[in-house]
Motif scaffolding. Structure first.
Motif, PDB file in Angstrom:
ATOM      1  N   VAL A   1      58.958  50.528  82.824  1.00  0.00           N
ATOM      2  CA  VAL A   1      58.705  51.136  81.521  1.00  0.00           C
ATOM      3  C   VAL A   1      57.622  50.324  80.819  1.00  0.00           C
ATOM      4  CG1 VAL A   1      59.678  51.746  79.278  1.00  0.00           C
ATOM      5  CG2 VAL A   1      61.071  51.966  81.349  1.00  0.00           C
ATOM      6  N   THR A   2      56.529  50.996  80.373  1.00  0.00           N
ATOM      7  CA  THR A   2      55.441  50.320  79.677  1.00  0.00           C
ATOM      8  C   THR A   2      55.906  49.850  78.305  1.00  0.00           C
ATOM      9  OG1 THR A   2      53.827  51.720  80.800  1.00  0.00           O
ATOM     10  CG2 THR A   2      53.080  50.559  78.829  1.00  0.00           C
ATOM     11  N   ALA A   3      55.703  48.574  78.006  1.00  0.00           N
ATOM     12  CA  ALA A   3      56.110  48.025  76.710  1.00  0.00           C
ATOM     13  C   ALA A   3      55.186  48.567  75.617  1.00  0.00           C
ATOM     14  CB  ALA A   3      56.041  46.504  76.745  1.00  0.00           C
ATOM     15  N   PRO A   4      55.729  48.951  74.464  1.00  0.00           N
ATOM     16  CA  PRO A   4      54.882  49.453  73.378  1.00  0.00           C
ATOM     17  C   PRO A   4      53.860  48.404  72.926  1.00  0.00           C
ATOM     18  CG  PRO A   4      57.191  49.931  72.947  1.00  0.00           C
ATOM     19  CD  PRO A   4      57.160  48.986  74.108  1.00  0.00           C
ATOM     20  N   GLN A   5      52.659  48.861  72.590  1.00  0.00           N
ATOM     21  CA  GLN A   5      51.586  47.981  72.114  1.00  0.00           C
ATOM     22  C   GLN A   5      51.741  47.793  70.605  1.00  0.00           C
ATOM     23  OE1 GLN A   5      48.922  46.730  74.105  1.00  0.00           O
ATOM     24  NE2 GLN A   5      48.462  45.482  72.316  1.00  0.00           N
ATOM     25  N   THR A   6      51.604  46.556  70.125  1.00  0.00           N
ATOM     26  CA  THR A   6      51.688  46.284  68.691  1.00  0.00           C
ATOM     27  C   THR A   6      50.343  46.593  68.029  1.00  0.00           C
ATOM     28  OG1 THR A   6      53.321  44.539  69.055  1.00  0.00           O
ATOM     29  CG2 THR A   6      52.161  44.539  66.933  1.00  0.00           C
ATOM     30  N   VAL A   7      50.369  47.389  66.944  1.00  0.00           N
ATOM     31  CA  VAL A   7      49.137  47.800  66.264  1.00  0.00           C
ATOM     32  C   VAL A   7      49.317  47.664  64.760  1.00  0.00           C
ATOM     33  CG1 VAL A   7      48.461  49.405  68.090  1.00  0.00           C
ATOM     34  CG2 VAL A   7      49.859  50.227  66.177  1.00  0.00           C
ATOM     35  N   THR A   8      48.172  47.670  64.062  1.00  0.00           N
ATOM     36  CA  THR A   8      48.167  47.782  62.608  1.00  0.00           C
ATOM     37  C   THR A   8      47.711  49.190  62.245  1.00  0.00           C
ATOM     38  OG1 THR A   8      45.878  46.998  62.437  1.00  0.00           O
ATOM     39  CG2 THR A   8      47.622  45.343  62.349  1.00  0.00           C
ATOM     40  N   VAL A   9      48.207  49.690  61.128  1.00  0.00           N
ATOM     41  CA  VAL A   9      47.997  51.086  60.764  1.00  0.00           C
ATOM     42  C   VAL A   9      47.477  51.170  59.334  1.00  0.00           C
ATOM     43  CG1 VAL A   9      49.152  53.292  60.360  1.00  0.00           C
ATOM     44  CG2 VAL A   9      49.714  51.946  62.377  1.00  0.00           C
ATOM     45  N   ALA A  10      46.564  52.103  59.108  1.00  0.00           N
ATOM     46  CA  ALA A  10      46.080  52.426  57.765  1.00  0.00           C
ATOM     47  C   ALA A  10      46.160  53.928  57.563  1.00  0.00           C
ATOM     48  CB  ALA A  10      44.649  51.941  57.572  1.00  0.00           C
ATOM     49  N   THR A  11      46.327  54.351  56.320  1.00  0.00           N
ATOM     50  CA  THR A  11      46.458  55.776  55.996  1.00  0.00           C
ATOM     51  C   THR A  11      45.125  56.318  55.500  1.00  0.00           C
ATOM     52  OG1 THR A  11      48.773  55.446  55.400  1.00  0.00           O
ATOM     53  CG2 THR A  11      47.703  57.463  54.609  1.00  0.00           C
ATOM     54  N   ALA A  12      44.709  57.425  56.076  1.00  0.00           N
ATOM     55  CA  ALA A  12      43.514  58.104  55.573  1.00  0.00           C
ATOM     56  C   ALA A  12      43.811  58.627  54.173  1.00  0.00           C
ATOM     57  CB  ALA A  12      43.122  59.248  56.501  1.00  0.00           C
ATOM     58  N   ARG A  13      42.961  58.261  53.202  1.00  0.00           N
ATOM     59  CA  ARG A  13      43.252  58.633  51.819  1.00  0.00           C
ATOM     60  C   ARG A  13      42.004  59.175  51.125  1.00  0.00           C
ATOM     61  NH1 ARG A  13      41.575  54.374  48.354  1.00  0.00           N
ATOM     62  NH2 ARG A  13      40.974  52.480  49.483  1.00  0.00           N
TER      63      ARG A  13
ATOM     64  N   VAL B   1      41.135  49.090  68.455  1.00  0.00           N
ATOM     65  CA  VAL B   1      41.213  50.417  69.073  1.00  0.00           C
ATOM     66  C   VAL B   1      40.593  50.453  70.469  1.00  0.00           C
ATOM     67  CG1 VAL B   1      41.303  51.616  66.858  1.00  0.00           C
ATOM     68  CG2 VAL B   1      39.080  51.074  67.872  1.00  0.00           C
ATOM     69  N   PHE B   2      39.758  49.492  70.798  1.00  0.00           N
ATOM     70  CA  PHE B   2      39.088  49.512  72.106  1.00  0.00           C
ATOM     71  C   PHE B   2      40.066  49.304  73.260  1.00  0.00           C
ATOM     72  CE2 PHE B   2      39.106  45.219  70.476  1.00  0.00           C
ATOM     73  CZ  PHE B   2      39.497  44.454  71.561  1.00  0.00           C
ATOM     74  N   ARG B   3      41.284  48.787  72.999  1.00  0.00           N
ATOM     75  CA  ARG B   3      42.239  48.531  74.080  1.00  0.00           C
ATOM     76  C   ARG B   3      43.356  49.574  74.124  1.00  0.00           C
ATOM     77  NH1 ARG B   3      46.345  45.691  71.369  1.00  0.00           N
ATOM     78  NH2 ARG B   3      45.704  44.860  69.342  1.00  0.00           N
ATOM     79  N   LEU B   4      43.193  50.663  73.396  1.00  0.00           N
ATOM     80  CA  LEU B   4      44.228  51.693  73.350  1.00  0.00           C
ATOM     81  C   LEU B   4      43.817  52.897  74.184  1.00  0.00           C
ATOM     82  CD1 LEU B   4      44.948  51.578  69.492  1.00  0.00           C
ATOM     83  CD2 LEU B   4      46.059  50.265  71.325  1.00  0.00           C
ATOM     84  N   ARG B   5      44.822  53.766  74.466  1.00  0.00           N
ATOM     85  CA  ARG B   5      44.545  55.003  75.198  1.00  0.00           C
ATOM     86  C   ARG B   5      45.447  56.106  74.659  1.00  0.00           C
ATOM     87  NH1 ARG B   5      47.838  52.121  78.789  1.00  0.00           N
ATOM     88  NH2 ARG B   5      49.701  53.283  79.483  1.00  0.00           N
ATOM     89  N   ASN B   6      45.081  57.309  74.959  1.00  0.00           N
ATOM     90  CA  ASN B   6      45.816  58.464  74.472  1.00  0.00           C
ATOM     91  C   ASN B   6      47.234  58.480  75.052  1.00  0.00           C
ATOM     92  OD1 ASN B   6      45.932  60.854  72.950  1.00  0.00           O
ATOM     93  ND2 ASN B   6      45.625  62.082  74.781  1.00  0.00           N
ATOM     94  N   GLY B   7      48.252  58.734  74.213  1.00  0.00           N
ATOM     95  CA  GLY B   7      49.637  58.803  74.650  1.00  0.00           C
ATOM     96  C   GLY B   7      50.339  57.467  74.767  1.00  0.00           C
ATOM     97  N   MET B   8      49.704  56.374  74.383  1.00  0.00           N
ATOM     98  CA  MET B   8      50.319  55.053  74.518  1.00  0.00           C
ATOM     99  C   MET B   8      51.383  54.857  73.435  1.00  0.00           C
ATOM    100  SD  MET B   8      48.455  51.322  74.171  1.00  0.00           S
ATOM    101  CE  MET B   8      47.715  51.391  75.793  1.00  0.00           C
ATOM    102  N   PRO B   9      52.590  54.356  73.810  1.00  0.00           N
ATOM    103  CA  PRO B   9      53.598  54.032  72.796  1.00  0.00           C
ATOM    104  C   PRO B   9      53.216  52.751  72.052  1.00  0.00           C
ATOM    105  CG  PRO B   9      54.399  53.438  74.957  1.00  0.00           C
ATOM    106  CD  PRO B   9      53.096  54.130  75.180  1.00  0.00           C
ATOM    107  N   VAL B  10      53.537  52.687  70.755  1.00  0.00           N
ATOM    108  CA  VAL B  10      53.141  51.533  69.941  1.00  0.00           C
ATOM    109  C   VAL B  10      54.262  51.145  69.000  1.00  0.00           C
ATOM    110  CG1 VAL B  10      50.665  52.031  70.024  1.00  0.00           C
ATOM    111  CG2 VAL B  10      52.084  53.061  68.225  1.00  0.00           C
ATOM    112  N   THR B  11      54.168  49.909  68.539  1.00  0.00           N
ATOM    113  CA  THR B  11      55.000  49.440  67.430  1.00  0.00           C
ATOM    114  C   THR B  11      54.054  48.981  66.325  1.00  0.00           C
ATOM    115  OG1 THR B  11      55.107  47.201  68.360  1.00  0.00           O
ATOM    116  CG2 THR B  11      56.899  48.722  68.902  1.00  0.00           C
TER     117      THR B  11
END
Length: 377
Positions: A40-52, A349-359
């Motif tokens: 099982v692929t471990a979720p990638q830790t990311v930071t998130v911002a809201t489009a406003r 974002v350069f190390r992410l891919r479509n459908g990847m689980p994240v925390t």
């Protein structure tokens, strides 16, 4: 016959060994496939911002050139030897302040003689008036005395004008440049002495495309960003618009005036100029670090949850293409492909891919600002 038997046995043995090795490798591959399917692929830790949505000042941008409100090369009007230099290079002077004195010894002597002749002609005119009143002298004699007096006064004024032209003063307040003459030097008419520039306030000249003519008017605010410094923008206002459009560039010449406290700006420098339009513009913004740039287009990773969650319940990423607009500070405007309120990954974002689980862990998120001030700027 025995030879053929031995060959047959040898070939059979080789085939048996190869078949055994193939069977072993097949079992190993099946085991690896089964093992990888169970991982099982471990979720990638990311930071998130809201489009406003926000409102940015609606601006028109250009590159301008600075020009002194008043500027000139102070020069000699008449030939003559430099008798006195009364200024220091680079200093501020007031209007009318003495800059240079040419030799006027001959003119002063001639002025004394002219004053004497004017006084004598004036007394002769007064006597002629008294005698004319008593009918002792004719009107023609009185006219001659008046003409002699006026000629004497005119000669005195002519010599005064020569002395004034050889006494060179600052025509307006400003800052002087580098001295271009020396004491004792004989100057020719038109020879430059020093540059004088009035730079506070200062003009900035720039051009804007013709399609913006109907939005421009005197009094609109401007901001100038000096490219040679890291200082805050300098505010000003439009003072003049050319009545005609340049037929080669189809652009309109605009002039604005800027405050120049401390004389940070100098004539001849170029600056980036933003004209502030009356109505702020609503824009959808995200951090610039949320955009993945690629030859086939710009994209962002949107955070999906609910039905789109992974088997472990973690949200997953959905990559979507966006159309970008103006960039200001740490933010960029999004013109299409994103909705207000959608959460996008803001860093890495350069190390992410479509459908990847994240925390999500926004403790690692940097502070995004419209007007960042780096400490080592």
């Amino acid at each position: 016959m025995k030879m053929y038997l031995r060959v047959f046995i040898a070939v059979g043995g080789v085939l048996l060994v190869l078949g055994g090795m193939g069977a072993v490798k097949g079992l190993q591959v099946e085991a690896l496939i089964a093992r990888s399917e169970s991982l099982v692929t471990a979720p990638q830790t990311v930071t998130v911002a809201t489009a406003r949505m926000t409102r940015w000042d609606n601006t028109l941008s250009a590159v301008g050139s600075l020009e002194a409100v008043q500027g000139m090369l102070v020069s000699a009007e008449m030939s003559g030897k430099v008798d006195q230099i009364a200024f220091e290079a680079g200093t501020q002077v007031k209007a009318g302040e003495l800059l240079l004195q040419q030799d006027v010894s001959e003119e002063r002597a001639a002025l004394r003689a002219a004053n004497s002749r004017a006084r004598l002609a004036g007394k002769a005119l007064q006597r002629a008036k008294l005698l004319n009143n008593e009918n002792v002298v004719t009107e023609s004699v009185l006219d001659e005395k008046e003409a002699e007096y006026e000629q004497a006064v005119a000669e005195r004024e002519r010599i005064d004008a020569i002395i004034a032209k050889k006494t060179i003063r600052a025509p307006f307040a400003g800052r002087l440049g580098i001295r271009l003459v020396d004491k004792g030097q004989v100057l020719e008419p038109g020879q430059a002495i020093v540059s004088l520039q009035s730079v506070d306030p200062i003009f900035v000249n720039f051009k804007l495309p013709q399609q913006h003519i109907h939005h421009l008017e005197t009094g609109l605010g401007v901001r100038a960003y000096p490219t040679a410094t890291k200082d805050d923008p300098i505010s000003g206002r439009i003072t003049a618009l050319n009545p005609d459009v340049d037929p080669d560039t189809r652009s309109l010449q605009v002039q604005a005036i800027l405050a120049n406290t401390g004389e940070r700006l100098r004539p001849g420098m170029f600056v980036r100029v933003s004209v502030l339009m009356p109505e702020p513009e609503p824009v959808l913004i995200i951090p610039v670090t949320a955009v993945l740039h690629a030859p086939y287009g710009d994209s962002v990773f949107i955070l999906d949850g609910g039905a789109a969650a992974s088997d472990q319940g973690s949200p997953v990423l959905r990559q979507t293409f966006v159309r970008l607009g103006e960039k200001r500070g740490d933010f960029v405007a999004v013109l299409g492909g994103l909705q207000s309120g959608e959460a996008v990954v803001s860093t890495g974002v350069f190390r992410l891919r479509n459908g990847m689980p994240v925390t999500i862990d926004n403790r690692l998120s940097p502070d995004f600002e419209l007007t960042p001030q780096p400490e080592n700027a």
